[in-house]
Design a protein around this motif. Structure first.
Motif, PDB file in Angstrom:
ATOM      1  N   LEU A 208       0.845  -1.197   0.000  1.00  0.00           N
ATOM      2  CA  LEU A 208       0.000   0.000   0.000  1.00  0.00           C
ATOM      3  C   LEU A 208       0.876   1.241   0.000  1.00  0.00           C
ATOM      4  CD1 LEU A 208      -2.919   1.102   0.036  1.00  0.00           C
ATOM      5  CD2 LEU A 208      -2.770   1.176   2.523  1.00  0.00           C
ATOM      6  N   LYS A 223      -3.105   0.523  -3.825  1.00  0.00           N
ATOM      7  CA  LYS A 223      -2.861  -0.810  -3.276  1.00  0.00           C
ATOM      8  C   LYS A 223      -2.350  -1.710  -4.375  1.00  0.00           C
ATOM      9  CE  LYS A 223      -4.165  -5.191  -2.300  1.00  0.00           C
ATOM     10  NZ  LYS A 223      -4.489  -6.268  -3.258  1.00  0.00           N
ATOM     11  N   GLY A 227      -2.397  -9.862  -2.373  1.00  0.00           N
ATOM     12  CA  GLY A 227      -2.976 -10.050  -1.045  1.00  0.00           C
ATOM     13  C   GLY A 227      -4.009  -8.996  -0.701  1.00  0.00           C
ATOM     14  N   SER A 228      -4.465  -9.033   0.533  1.00  0.00           N
ATOM     15  CA  SER A 228      -5.505  -8.090   0.974  1.00  0.00           C
ATOM     16  C   SER A 228      -5.079  -7.412   2.272  1.00  0.00           C
ATOM     17  CB  SER A 228      -6.810  -8.859   1.202  1.00  0.00           C
ATOM     18  OG  SER A 228      -6.608  -9.867   2.179  1.00  0.00           O
ATOM     19  N   PHE A 229      -5.749  -6.321   2.569  1.00  0.00           N
ATOM     20  CA  PHE A 229      -5.571  -5.623   3.844  1.00  0.00           C
ATOM     21  C   PHE A 229      -6.911  -5.585   4.577  1.00  0.00           C
ATOM     22  CE2 PHE A 229      -2.114  -3.498   1.424  1.00  0.00           C
ATOM     23  CZ  PHE A 229      -1.059  -3.697   2.306  1.00  0.00           C
ATOM     24  N   THR A 230      -6.844  -5.583   5.897  1.00  0.00           N
ATOM     25  CA  THR A 230      -8.064  -5.246   6.636  1.00  0.00           C
ATOM     26  C   THR A 230      -8.137  -3.720   6.717  1.00  0.00           C
ATOM     27  OG1 THR A 230      -6.976  -5.137   8.779  1.00  0.00           O
ATOM     28  CG2 THR A 230      -7.761  -7.302   8.075  1.00  0.00           C
ATOM     29  N   LEU A 231      -9.310  -3.231   7.037  1.00  0.00           N
ATOM     30  CA  LEU A 231      -9.478  -1.781   7.148  1.00  0.00           C
ATOM     31  C   LEU A 231      -8.567  -1.213   8.241  1.00  0.00           C
ATOM     32  CD1 LEU A 231     -10.815   0.833   6.340  1.00  0.00           C
ATOM     33  CD2 LEU A 231     -12.832   0.200   7.664  1.00  0.00           C
ATOM     34  N   VAL A 234      -5.080  -0.762   6.928  1.00  0.00           N
ATOM     35  CA  VAL A 234      -5.005   0.413   6.060  1.00  0.00           C
ATOM     36  C   VAL A 234      -4.868   1.676   6.898  1.00  0.00           C
ATOM     37  CG1 VAL A 234      -6.311   1.844   4.444  1.00  0.00           C
ATOM     38  CG2 VAL A 234      -6.244  -0.640   4.130  1.00  0.00           C
ATOM     39  N   LYS A 235      -5.684   1.781   7.927  1.00  0.00           N
ATOM     40  CA  LYS A 235      -5.652   2.983   8.757  1.00  0.00           C
ATOM     41  C   LYS A 235      -4.312   3.134   9.470  1.00  0.00           C
ATOM     42  CE  LYS A 235     -10.634   3.475   9.376  1.00  0.00           C
ATOM     43  NZ  LYS A 235     -11.797   3.344  10.289  1.00  0.00           N
TER      44      LYS A 235
END
Lengths: 253, 233, 253, 233, 233, 253
Positions: A208, A223, A227-231, A234-235
């Protein structure tokens, strides 16, 4: 296989709060910025982010405005991942990676109003300054997004508009109005690492990039990776990008 | 141009209102899976081929399938004719869409294979990338590709200082920020996230929540479209 | 191998006067034409010929005339065999097949004076309307020549010249002066089959496309594939093209 | 411009008269077979290489040779300089010429091979595709490629309402119809047939007969050129 | 413009004087070998990768390594921005530089391999090809590639009727002849030689001797740069 | 292997002062020049150097001057190694070999002032003649540099500037001011052979092309291939190029 072993090793270190090169999770590598390195350019900068090395040059020439912004200068950004910089980079037309970098840097400048392109209008509807921003990657040891973005901003602060050469008045310094600084983090397992080295980038799940301006506002995000991020992740990345970006901004100015 | 007037947006929508959306699964004969989505003024067709052997061989991954997406705009899909062939914008969108879809497919079940996802924009309004992701996800399911979750996408933006859902064309052109987002609806994990423009931290928090909620609505419509196909309803 | 077996099967059926999908030799598949499907285009049409699906859009903009026709509008035709439409279509520059289709459709319009391009002159020697005709193949189940050609003619009948947008007067409907309808037949063994499906096209020896206008005159022909026709076969194909074309013309108008 | 006057065409020919034609076989050293043809103002060189192994391998056909033709115009062959590289017209002509020649070659004798036919237009008048096909056919014979028949080609057209043979340049530019045709002279089967413009049924019948008869004359000249080479006459 | 005045050149140099030169070895992390050269207003970076397996396989030479050079100018290296990608000038320089370097490498020790030499011009004055060759030679040594000799290069030219060494930019643009030369310094054999313009026989003899002598000076600087790297001095 | 055997054979012959085709070391093959062979060109020539055959055509049209030479015509040179000419030539974008030939011929004309391009200025700063020189290789039996260069010079001497066609005055003959003749030699072992045949070129170590004008001055040089020359060898090649060039010049004029 090698990448699996490397990944395991980096993950084990991360579980203990450590990184391969001894940095803290939110600690960027040393940044060196040298401006004015290419004298045939209107502005230039050589940026080193650890062993990653990127040179950015600005060229300007009068040209036609876009049909939908008749009173604004034009920005054209390219990135060349030269085969000098890595055994995996190849000659030829720009790869999707190079295009993504160029476009993210381009939007980062354009949408965050780093430069007021209205000031680069010469004759409305007819002639405006075209600003060519060329990112030349020389040595690739990870995190090209930040090296390129910092290089671009530095080169812009170094730029003198060559009006005299084109017989349209006196030369003048390009005005940089905002200083959005790009900070990239990657996620490996559950660890979030700022300014990833090549080894870290290679095994990362998700990436990110966040660009924060001098007021602490968000100017751009991108991004990447599968893969993925949780919210919450991200914060948290946004927060550390803000803190680290403030220090980098001082180096650029 | 005033984009918000009397608490309403230029097309009459409220701040958290989606444009009209229509999703249809299984619309093409030759493709292994397909979907057609109308979303506001967007018309998008997605087709899936595969898993099939990746060619040429040297691109094969011995441990998993490659997910290869191609986002393409028809020449007549936009007001100023688009030249044939991928421009830089299409290349970038193809890349980030590939990365988002890769995450939800059980790629490890198909070593050496490729799963090709083709997305054609036939009529473009704002938000084609979210429309395409939404269509692609349905097409993958229609093709019977094993997936760990769906991909549901929507954009949020800032217009006249106000956070609004699912930007229309004028809002996209004249607005202050655009934030497309895609999630895995079952877990809420974020697969795609981009942002251009200017948002305070507070605005970002508001925007991302609004967007993620909208993605859940899209997810319901995606499921419905697939149900409709298989029940023949 | 598969193609040999398929060929044998189709030939055996043909010997009994039959086709795989039950049609008569000179019977086209069901044709559906939907106009105005792409609102950003000046004119558009979605044509289905059985399961073959082709979308055609017309875009127009002012541009320069060709040096040898200073008082005429310009036609530019492209065909994109999008990889959605078939497992054998690939991304990339247009294939020879796509180029042939675009050129046959282009000549069919240009040489048969479907549109009077002199009416698309704006300022003689300087500015004329450029008409971009884009053929977008969405689902390929055989006979792209006819689907594309019918789609092109349909899109033209749907076209409104966007004069207002370019500030050169009021919008006006494009005038279509002739309605040449393209009919394609293939030869398999000694059978001649109109409007071939993909299976038939794959095993065919030779292909002939004939375009006949509303007066029963020939406006274009294109022979394809590696086989040959006798002169009698050609004449018989022309005849059935005339008869079937009349019915299709009613659908387009 | 008046293209027909007192029953004569603009270059003085009668309606069914060919332009002057000169055919020479075996003119290049390196090629396996070659031919040079002057036809009116056309100057064309054809060369044949093969049968040779098709490369890369994945294009090989295990049951027959590929016939691959390339029609190319020299930059200086036309009045307005042509840019290097194949334009769309050249691609189409290369394709239909390949299809026509494929029919007469015993391709099944050379599985996995390619037979390459290169045609260069050095000076262009109307009718280059027929000139090229005519040259290519002689070059194939000169290369010793086993053939079931020749290919002989000629164009017919309509000018000032009159069906005429072998259009010249002005006739081609200003005429009402153009119909190039290529046949196998021994059987009269039609290998190439295109038509643009406007012909009634009656006119078509007249044109095609005129063209096919002319092809037979071309065939005689082709045979003569080969004979001349092999007898050294 | 007067290029020579009072026996001095426009930048104050004497006829046989080189511009200031700085050579640094081993400047990049990822490359197997590298060098940075500043030569007058030229700034050049060279990197070497290999020997590594040549790809795709069909380009492999079973008896020796391929030496593949790529000369490239950064867009901002010249006054009028250069477009990305190789232009014809770059292709030619890459070719003749490859040929010159091939001669000094023991390529027969690495069959089927490729040795890739990449040269990037970051700032261009006159004489980039000689600067690049000089840098490449140091980068090859830095990469530990076995070499039978060095390559040292320099240009000579004619300006206002006078033979002068190492042309500057105005001299290159307005001069009467340019003669870049590269030699193997141990044997004096000539590896690269080009000439444009106008030279009498006598002038040529004078020029070539001047250039070869200068190459020997370059050679000393190349050795020094490598020494400095390995002694850490 | 074949090339090794061929090389040995050529070297053995050379040791006895002989060449495969019976020529002396400094003896060029027979040269035939035919001008005016392409009537749609402004000038043209077909050159045969033994079995090597090259056609060169000149096309001219008004165009814009280069920014740095506002009062001069523009020269654009291309070479096409057509696949007719050799089993090793391929279709597609120009190979490095083709580019090198085109550039050497181009510089040979430009830098040696063969044509005075100032005489091809139409309106200063605005419109000049663009001269397109296209080299078309038809049969490749070695030494394309000389065949191309002789062809180019011959075509230039045949050129009439088509002013009338573009309505800028009367046609006039292009003035050729110098006649630099290119002579190429190769080194095989210790032998230096002028005008190499394909067999000789294939096994050669090094190549040197020297262009000498009517005054005996050097106008261009280009060394090629992976081998090296001693300075004495270079000087000797220059000498024989001068002598042989004088004879070839007579054929061109």
């Amino acid at each position: 296989m090698l990448s699996e072993i490397k990944r395991d090793y980096i993950c084990q270190l991360a579980a203990k709060g450590k990184r391969v090169d001894g940095r803290k999770f939110d600690e960027p590598r040393e940044i060196k910025i040298e401006k004015g390195v290419a004298k045939n350019a209107e502005g230039s900068a050589l940026v080193k982010l650890g062993d990653t090395s990127v040179m950015v040059g600005v060229k300007m020439a009068p040209g036609e405005p876009y049909p939908d912004t008749q009173d604004s200068g034009v920005l054209t950004t390219s990135a060349e991942l030269t085969p000098l910089a890595s055994p995996t980079f190849e000659s030829g037309p720009p790869s999707p990676e190079a295009i993504e970098i160029a476009r993210v840097v381009d939007r980062g400048i354009r949408e965050s109003k780093t430069v007021d392109f209205k000031k680069l209008c010469i004759t409305k509807n007819e002639k405006v300054w075209v600003l060519f921003l060329d990112i030349h990657v020389l040595d690739y040891d990870g995190n090209l997004f930040d090296a390129s973005s910092i290089g671009a901003l530095s080169a812009l602060t170094d730029t003198v508009v060559p009006a005299k050469r084109f017989e349209i008045g006196e030369d003048f310094k390009l005005e940089v109005e905002h200083y959005p600084v790009s900070c990239t983090s990657v996620k490996i397992g559950s660890a979030i690492l700022l300014d990833p080295s090549l080894d870290e980038e290679t095994v990362a799940d998700a990436r990110l990039t966040v660009s924060i301006d001098e007021n602490g506002d968000i100017r751009a995000m991108q991004k990447g990776l599968n893969g993925s991020f949780t919210l919450d992740e991200v914060k948290s990345i946004i927060n550390s990008s803000k803190i680290k970006g403030d220090r980098i901004r001082e180096l650029i100015k | 141009m005033e984009l918000i007037k009397d608490g309403k947006r230029i097309d009459g929508r409220s701040f958290d209102e989606l444009r009209p959306i229509k999703i249809e699964a299984g619309v093409l004969k030759r493709a292994d899976g397909s979907a057609y989505v109308e979303w506001g003024g967007n018309k998008v067709l997605a087709a899936v081929y595969g898993p099939r052997e990746a060619q040429p061989r040297h691109i094969q991954n011995p441990t998993k399938a490659i997910v290869s997406c191609r986002y393409n705009m028809a020449a007549f899909s936009v007001s100023d004719r688009k030249r044939q062939g991928p421009d830089r914008r299409s290349v970038e969108i193809s890349k980030i869409v590939s990365e988002a879809l890769d995450r939800v497919i059980f790629t490890e079940q198909f070593p050496r294979a490729t799963i090709d996802v083709y997305m054609e924009v036939l009529q473009a309004d704002a938000g084609t990338r979210c429309t395409c992701l939404t269509a692609a996800s349905v097409a993958l399911a229609d093709a019977g590709i094993p997936m760990r979750d769906f991909v549901s996408a929507c954009a949020v933006g800032k217009v006249d200082g106000q956070i609004v859902l699912d930007l229309g064309k004028e809002e996209d052109n004249l607005g202050e920020a655009d934030l497309p987002i895609a999630i895995m609806p079952r877990t809420g994990e974020i697969l795609l996230l981009q942002m251009d423009g200017h948002l305070t931290m507070e605005e970002f928090n508001k925007a991302v929540t609004l967007g993620m909620n909208a993605c859940m609505k899209i997810y319901e419509m995606q499921k419905e479209a697939l149900m409709k196909k298989y029940t023949g309803d």
